[in-house]
Design an enzyme around this catalytic site. Structure first.
Site, PDB file in Angstrom:
ATOM      1  N   HIS A 102      -3.870  -5.073   0.155  1.00  0.00           N
ATOM      2  CA  HIS A 102      -3.245  -5.619   1.599  1.00  0.00           C
ATOM      3  C   HIS A 102      -2.752  -6.425   1.789  1.00  0.00           C
ATOM      4  O   HIS A 102      -4.258  -7.593   2.950  1.00  0.00           O
ATOM      5  CB  HIS A 102      -4.301  -4.958   2.857  1.00  0.00           C
ATOM      6  CG  HIS A 102      -3.399  -3.381   3.248  1.00  0.00           C
ATOM      7  ND1 HIS A 102      -2.390  -3.013   3.977  1.00  0.00           N
ATOM      8  CD2 HIS A 102      -4.056  -2.315   2.771  1.00  0.00           C
ATOM      9  CE1 HIS A 102      -2.317  -1.505   3.895  1.00  0.00           C
ATOM     10  NE2 HIS A 102      -3.674  -1.454   2.950  1.00  0.00           N
ATOM     11  N   CYS A 142       0.789  -1.205  -0.107  1.00  0.00           N
ATOM     12  CA  CYS A 142       0.177   0.180  -0.582  1.00  0.00           C
ATOM     13  C   CYS A 142       1.164   1.644   0.096  1.00  0.00           C
ATOM     14  O   CYS A 142       1.684   1.424  -0.939  1.00  0.00           O
ATOM     15  CB  CYS A 142      -1.015   0.343   1.169  1.00  0.00           C
ATOM     16  SG  CYS A 142      -2.343   0.687   0.765  1.00  0.00           S
ATOM     17  N   GLU A 188      -1.636  -8.924   3.755  1.00  0.00           N
ATOM     18  CA  GLU A 188      -1.425  -9.440   5.208  1.00  0.00           C
ATOM     19  C   GLU A 188      -2.761  -8.975   5.594  1.00  0.00           C
ATOM     20  O   GLU A 188      -3.160 -10.046   7.294  1.00  0.00           O
ATOM     21  CB  GLU A 188      -0.773  -9.025   5.537  1.00  0.00           C
ATOM     22  CG  GLU A 188      -0.910  -7.193   6.029  1.00  0.00           C
ATOM     23  CD  GLU A 188      -1.483  -5.824   5.591  1.00  0.00           C
ATOM     24  OE1 GLU A 188      -1.255  -6.326   4.558  1.00  0.00           O
ATOM     25  OE2 GLU A 188      -1.294  -4.786   5.533  1.00  0.00           O
TER      26      GLU A 188
END
Ligand code: MN
Length: 249
Positions: A213, A112, A215
């Site tokens: 994202h 990001c 994660e």
């Protein structure tokens, strides 16, 4: 064998409005993803740019994490009316970490804001306020749980497409800025339908940036661990090449 040491950048924030006390905030999701692929995560506070090289000397990989907007002074533009919060100390520290990591030759993963850091470090520019261009396509989804949101088309010959095993994926989207003019040494390897750049790779294979994202999504959508696996493969290659003959499982 020691696990590969991965430095993760952090956000700076005041804990309350009454006390002028600053926190360095490290994202647990990033740490869990790095842990999942066998790395040992460390969080770095945004100290002076001079300290960046000292941090990079201690680690085998750099993860530039998500956060606030980049200051457009770094790519020679005046602030757009829609520009959000910026963090001068973080901008300077992360850019210094990037250059130190490139000098050392360790792999870099940008997520990001991190892909934006990579692009700014390589002399590129950012779209400061993406909603100004968004009449048909959204990049700031309302669900805050990492659920998949938009389709991203990957370049067939990219490492990222190889890691996902296909050229069309769905990802979440939580960004306010995006790459405008691409920096040196970078190629765009992923786009959404509105032509927003969603991933970049360097020609030497050591730099990977994604605009979404992973994660936040890999626990529900296991294929989203792919960028972290790709990053860790590059880290292992760095370690193998650094000590000839030594094998890292
Ligand atoms: Mn997006």
């Amino acid at each position: 064998m020691q696990p590969a040491r991965i430095l993760i950048s952090t956000s700076s924030s005041t804990r309350s409005s009454s006390l002028k006390r600053m926190d360095a905030i490290g994202g647990m999701n990033y740490a869990e993803a790095i842990n999942q692929v066998g790395g040992l995560p460390f969080f770095a506070p945004n100290l002076s740019a001079e300290k960046a090289a000292a941090y990079i000397a201690q680690v085998d990989g750099l993860l530039l994490s998500g956060g606030v907007d980049f200051d457009p002074v770094l790519f020679n533009e005046a602030p757009h009316p829609g520009l959000g919060m910026v963090d001068e100390a973080r901008d300077n520290f992360e850019l210094a970490c990037y250059h130190a990591a490139r000098k050392k030759g360790i792999p870099i993963l940008g997520i990001c804001r991190g892909i934006q850091a990579i692009n700014v470090a390589e002399g590129g520019s950012l779209i400061q306020h993406l909603p100004a261009f968004e009449d048909k396509h959204q990049h700031a989804q309302q669900n805050n749980d990492g659920s998949l949101f938009h389709t991203v088309v990957l370049e067939p010959d990219s490492k990222l497409a190889g890691a996902f095993g296909k050229t069309s994926i769905r990802t979440n989207s939580y960004h306010h800025q995006a790459i405008d003019r691409l920096g040196s040494n970078l190629k765009s390897v992923a786009k959404t339908a509105d032509n927003t750049i969603e991933a970049v790779e360097s020609s030497d294979g050591k730099v990977l940036g994604v605009q979404w994202h992973p994660e936040m999504s890999f626990e529900r959508y296991p294929e989203q661990i792919a960028p972290f696996r790709l990053f860790m493969e590059a880290v292992q290659q760095y370690l193998n090449e650094r000590i000839p003959g030594q094998v890292y499982a």
